[in-house]
Design a protein around this motif. Structure first.
Motif, short mmCIF file in Angstrom:
data_model
loop_
_atom_site.label_atom_id
_atom_site.label_comp_id
_atom_site.label_asym_id
_atom_site.label_seq_id
_atom_site.Cartn_x
_atom_site.Cartn_y
_atom_site.Cartn_z
N PHE A 126 0.72 -1.08 0.00
CA PHE A 126 0.03 0.01 0.04
C PHE A 126 1.06 1.20 0.08
CE2 PHE A 126 -2.36 -3.43 1.94
CZ PHE A 126 -3.68 -3.22 1.42
N PHE A 127 0.49 2.35 -0.68
CA PHE A 127 1.29 3.48 -0.69
C PHE A 127 0.29 4.78 -0.26
CE2 PHE A 127 0.34 3.31 -5.20
CZ PHE A 127 0.04 5.04 -5.47
N TRP A 134 -2.18 11.13 7.84
CA TRP A 134 -1.84 10.03 7.15
C TRP A 134 -1.83 8.77 7.98
CZ3 TRP A 134 0.60 14.73 7.55
CH2 TRP A 134 1.98 14.56 8.69
N GLU A 135 -1.56 8.96 9.10
CA GLU A 135 -1.56 7.62 10.18
C GLU A 135 -2.81 6.68 9.88
OE1 GLU A 135 1.26 6.89 11.08
OE2 GLU A 135 2.22 8.78 11.73
N TYR A 152 9.02 3.20 7.21
CA TYR A 152 9.02 4.96 7.59
C TYR A 152 10.57 5.49 7.59
CZ TYR A 152 10.40 4.21 12.08
OH TYR A 152 11.31 4.06 13.36
N ARG A 153 10.57 6.67 7.33
CA ARG A 153 12.07 7.20 7.42
C ARG A 153 12.15 7.76 8.94
NH1 ARG A 153 13.53 12.19 3.49
NH2 ARG A 153 13.83 10.45 2.21
N ALA A 154 12.99 7.06 9.59
CA ALA A 154 13.34 7.33 10.85
C ALA A 154 13.81 8.67 11.20
CB ALA A 154 14.27 6.16 11.67
N PRO A 155 13.46 9.51 11.98
CA PRO A 155 13.91 10.81 12.40
C PRO A 155 15.53 10.75 13.02
CG PRO A 155 11.90 10.57 13.52
CD PRO A 155 12.16 9.18 12.93
N ASN A 156 16.32 11.74 12.87
CA ASN A 156 17.51 11.68 13.17
C ASN A 156 17.94 11.56 14.83
OD1 ASN A 156 18.42 11.78 10.71
ND2 ASN A 156 18.59 14.11 10.52
N LEU A 198 3.76 2.28 2.94
CA LEU A 198 4.76 3.22 3.03
C LEU A 198 4.15 4.68 2.39
CD1 LEU A 198 5.65 3.58 -0.18
CD2 LEU A 198 6.77 1.47 0.31
N LEU A 199 4.85 5.64 2.86
CA LEU A 199 4.73 6.89 2.21
C LEU A 199 5.51 7.35 1.13
CD1 LEU A 199 3.92 8.69 5.73
CD2 LEU A 199 2.38 8.07 3.99
N ALA A 200 5.07 7.47 0.00
CA ALA A 200 5.80 7.70 -1.27
C ALA A 200 6.11 9.06 -1.83
CB ALA A 200 5.20 6.69 -2.41
#
Length: 298
Positions: A126-127, A134-135, A152-156, A198-200
């Protein structure tokens, strides 16, 4: 010295994020969403990062006046503030009743595509994009009996990452952070017949150039690469904020997967479809997208 400063900054940022999470958690969902939106409107447009949003909006909508751009920036911050206020309350959202219908706060359209992927015995993807809240996207599947792993892209900041994972426990306990480790996890999950969400719509500097709003945007190709490798369906899904903390969740039929045999061309074509779909969504509700993201080169 630089490492010590970075750690101190992470602690301060993380502490502020956890305090905000606890503060909004003391309210009910509607009040937390409303206050988050108000704070977003009051503070967000004054932040330096809003200049990125103004520039992006100007490129995407050259026909809009400066006043219209400012209205969109303010409305964008209203949505982002609401998302922050709603995070502690994700666990309250129930998208279906016992008959598979919705109770009112979130309406779901296209749930048959969830059932299709749940019951077809194949892996699937799914995208979505950073639209509305968006959650809720992944909730629509998990609450219908289709487990998902969130890519997901993990925060720094690891403290902020921990907070996001904590909030998302209301959705799933399975995560794959983008990167080499997350890629291995994604391959394993799809290989076992699982499903990814994922968020694309985020930039990937070492991705591929794909048109988005008429400009080349560096785009992560992993979605297409995985879909082609596992020959699995790819389902678009989005959330539209209708009013306050009320939403419309929409799922669409699986995409047509290119099968030319030229893998780079098929990847580019599929990601072109993905960017094209997201662009349509953003044009319909531009105030609900995250324009502060540096999606294009300056």
């Amino acid at each position: 010295m630089a490492e010590a400063a970075r750690r101190i900054r992470h602690v301060l940022e993380g502490a502020a994020a956890w305090m905000a999470f606890g503060f909004f958690g003391l309210m009910n969902l509607d009040r937390a969403s409303s206050l988050g939106g108000w704070l977003g409107r009051m503070i967000g447009p004054r932040l330096k990062v809003s200049n990125v949003a103004r520039r992006n909006l100007g490129h995407a909508f050259p026909e809009k006046s400066q006043g219209e751009i400012e209205e969109l920036v303010t409305a964008m911050w209203d949505n982002l503030g609401r998302v922050v206020g709603e995070y502690p309350h994700l666990y309250q959202l129930r998208l279906y009743d016992e008959d598979g219908k919705w109770p009112g706060r979130v309406t779901v359209e296209g749930a048959q595509y969830l059932d299709l992927l749940r019951d077809d015995g194949k892996p699937g993807i799914f995208f979505s994009a950073h639209l509305g809240n968006w959650e809720i996207n992944a909730m629509s599947a998990v609450q219908r009996g289709l487990p998902l792993t969130l890519v997901y892209r993990a925060p720094n900041n690891p403290l902020t990452d921990g907070l996001i994972r904590h909030a998302r426990r209301a959705i799933t306990r399975s995560f794959a952070a983008k990167g080499s480790s997350g890629a291995r996890d994604s391959l394993r999950i799809l290989g076992q017949g699982g499903h990814l969400a994922l968020l694309a719509d985020q930039k990937m500097n070492d991705g591929i150039a794909v048109p988005f709003f008429g400009r080349e945007a560096m785009t992560a190709p992993a979605l297409a690469q995985l879909a082609l490798k596992f020959k699995c369906p790819v389902v678009p899904a989005r959330v539209v904020r209708t009013r306050g903390a009320h939403f419309r969740m929409i799922l669409y039929p699986p995409l047509e997967i290119p099968q030319s045999g030229d893998k780079p061309a098929d990847v580019a074509m599929l990601m072109g479809q993905v960017n094209g779909i997201i662009e349509v969504w953003v044009r319909e509700n531009p105030e609900q997208w995250m324009w502060i993201h540096r999606r294009w080169p300056d």
